[in-house]
Motif scaffolding. Sequence first.
Motif, PDB file in Angstrom:
ATOM      1  N   ALA A 170      36.236  42.387  28.235  1.00 27.50           N
ATOM      2  CA  ALA A 170      35.384  41.403  27.554  1.00 27.50           C
ATOM      3  C   ALA A 170      35.761  39.982  27.981  1.00 27.50           C
ATOM      4  O   ALA A 170      34.888  39.121  28.150  1.00 27.50           O
ATOM      5  N   PHE A 171      37.052  39.739  28.154  1.00 26.48           N
ATOM      6  CA  PHE A 171      37.529  38.432  28.611  1.00 26.48           C
ATOM      7  C   PHE A 171      36.969  38.108  29.995  1.00 26.48           C
ATOM      8  O   PHE A 171      36.467  37.003  30.246  1.00 26.48           O
ATOM      9  N   VAL A 172      37.035  39.070  30.901  1.00 27.97           N
ATOM     10  CA  VAL A 172      36.536  38.848  32.259  1.00 27.97           C
ATOM     11  C   VAL A 172      35.029  38.599  32.244  1.00 27.97           C
ATOM     12  O   VAL A 172      34.522  37.709  32.939  1.00 27.97           O
TER      13      VAL A 172
ATOM     14  N   GLN B 170      37.456  35.200  42.429  1.00 24.71           N
ATOM     15  CA  GLN B 170      38.574  35.962  42.977  1.00 24.71           C
ATOM     16  C   GLN B 170      39.829  35.089  43.060  1.00 24.71           C
ATOM     17  O   GLN B 170      40.937  35.534  42.762  1.00 24.71           O
ATOM     18  N   GLU B 171      39.640  33.814  43.470  1.00 30.04           N
ATOM     19  CA  GLU B 171      40.771  32.888  43.593  1.00 30.04           C
ATOM     20  C   GLU B 171      41.402  32.605  42.233  1.00 30.04           C
ATOM     21  O   GLU B 171      42.636  32.561  42.090  1.00 30.04           O
ATOM     22  N   GLU B 172      40.583  32.423  41.201  1.00 31.86           N
ATOM     23  CA  GLU B 172      41.096  32.159  39.854  1.00 31.86           C
ATOM     24  C   GLU B 172      41.859  33.363  39.315  1.00 31.86           C
ATOM     25  O   GLU B 172      42.912  33.223  38.681  1.00 31.86           O
ATOM     26  N   TRP B 173      41.332  34.554  39.567  1.00 35.81           N
ATOM     27  CA  TRP B 173      42.004  35.770  39.085  1.00 35.81           C
ATOM     28  C   TRP B 173      43.359  35.934  39.761  1.00 35.81           C
ATOM     29  O   TRP B 173      44.354  36.274  39.118  1.00 35.81           O
ATOM     30  N   PHE B 174      43.413  35.631  41.047  1.00 35.79           N
ATOM     31  CA  PHE B 174      44.678  35.745  41.771  1.00 35.79           C
ATOM     32  C   PHE B 174      45.678  34.709  41.273  1.00 35.79           C
ATOM     33  O   PHE B 174      46.877  34.990  41.166  1.00 35.79           O
ATOM     34  N   LYS B 175      45.210  33.504  40.936  1.00 35.45           N
ATOM     35  CA  LYS B 175      46.098  32.487  40.383  1.00 35.45           C
ATOM     36  C   LYS B 175      46.682  32.951  39.055  1.00 35.45           C
ATOM     37  O   LYS B 175      47.848  32.699  38.749  1.00 35.45           O
ATOM     38  N   GLY B 176      45.881  33.632  38.258  1.00 37.05           N
ATOM     39  CA  GLY B 176      46.377  34.175  36.999  1.00 37.05           C
ATOM     40  C   GLY B 176      47.461  35.211  37.228  1.00 37.05           C
ATOM     41  O   GLY B 176      48.486  35.231  36.533  1.00 37.05           O
TER      42      GLY B 176
END
Length: 283
Positions: free
Chosen positions: A40-42, A49-55
């Motif tokens: 649900a968050f996603v 993709q870049e933001e997810w990898f930073k997380g």
Amino acid sequence: MAVRKFSERKLTGEVLRRIRNTKNPRLKQVMTSFIRHMHAFVRDVKPTQEEWFKGIQFLTETGHWSTGMRQEFILMSDTLGVSMLVDAINYKAGAGTTESTVLGPFHREKAPQYKLGANISKKRSDGVRCLVTGSVRDRRGRAVAGAKMDVWQAGADGFYDSQKGKAMNLRGVFHTDASGRFHFYCVKPLHYPVPHDGPVGRMLTATGRHPMRPPHLHFWITAPGFRPLITHLFVKGGKYLDSDAVFGVKPDLIIDFKKNKDGVAAAHYDFVLMPDKGGKKKK
């Protein structure tokens, strides 16, 4: 067997289907909720993709910063208010019992054992000498003799001993006397920053927050027949009481630290423990 056609809409259900045979009921409950909330968050944030990898990099770095002397994940939990939420769910003080608050990342096992009246400070540079007195009682006002009191604090330089090495200082274990009373010396607490040189510190800066904690003294009190109490005593009039970086301040835990007739900073507090209805063993 034919491979199922991928569907973004049905993906969450498919992941949940894969864990349907989890034998541990509690684990199944936790993982089901985690998967649903994460998906649900996603869907809500729609990260690139870049933001997810930073997380992922942030969490990885948080793990790398965690050691036996510093727990960056606890710090992250504290500064996001999660630790206080977990505490509030699990420890509901009532009927005059003392409020709890967060453990924090600087408790250490096997702290020195002291007799009542001892001083947990080993160096004059630790800060201003302070006398702390009080009692430990049950809800009916009856003394809790022999209660174990694990106490720790930061020094005047804003650091805990574990941040400076392996030697223990400004922490100790006491036991209440036959009347449930205690007294010991420490140093008057001062405000200080939580460690902010790592990933959690960068998170605080990026979200416009400060890393400061108000002046306080830590307590972990245990006794047979009672629920363990993890709490702080905060200095009345201290800075950052209204903006504690870990959301740990409760009004009933704010007390005076004033000079007594001998000119020594002093504080008094009477702790009231909750009965343990589960019969669990204590620390």
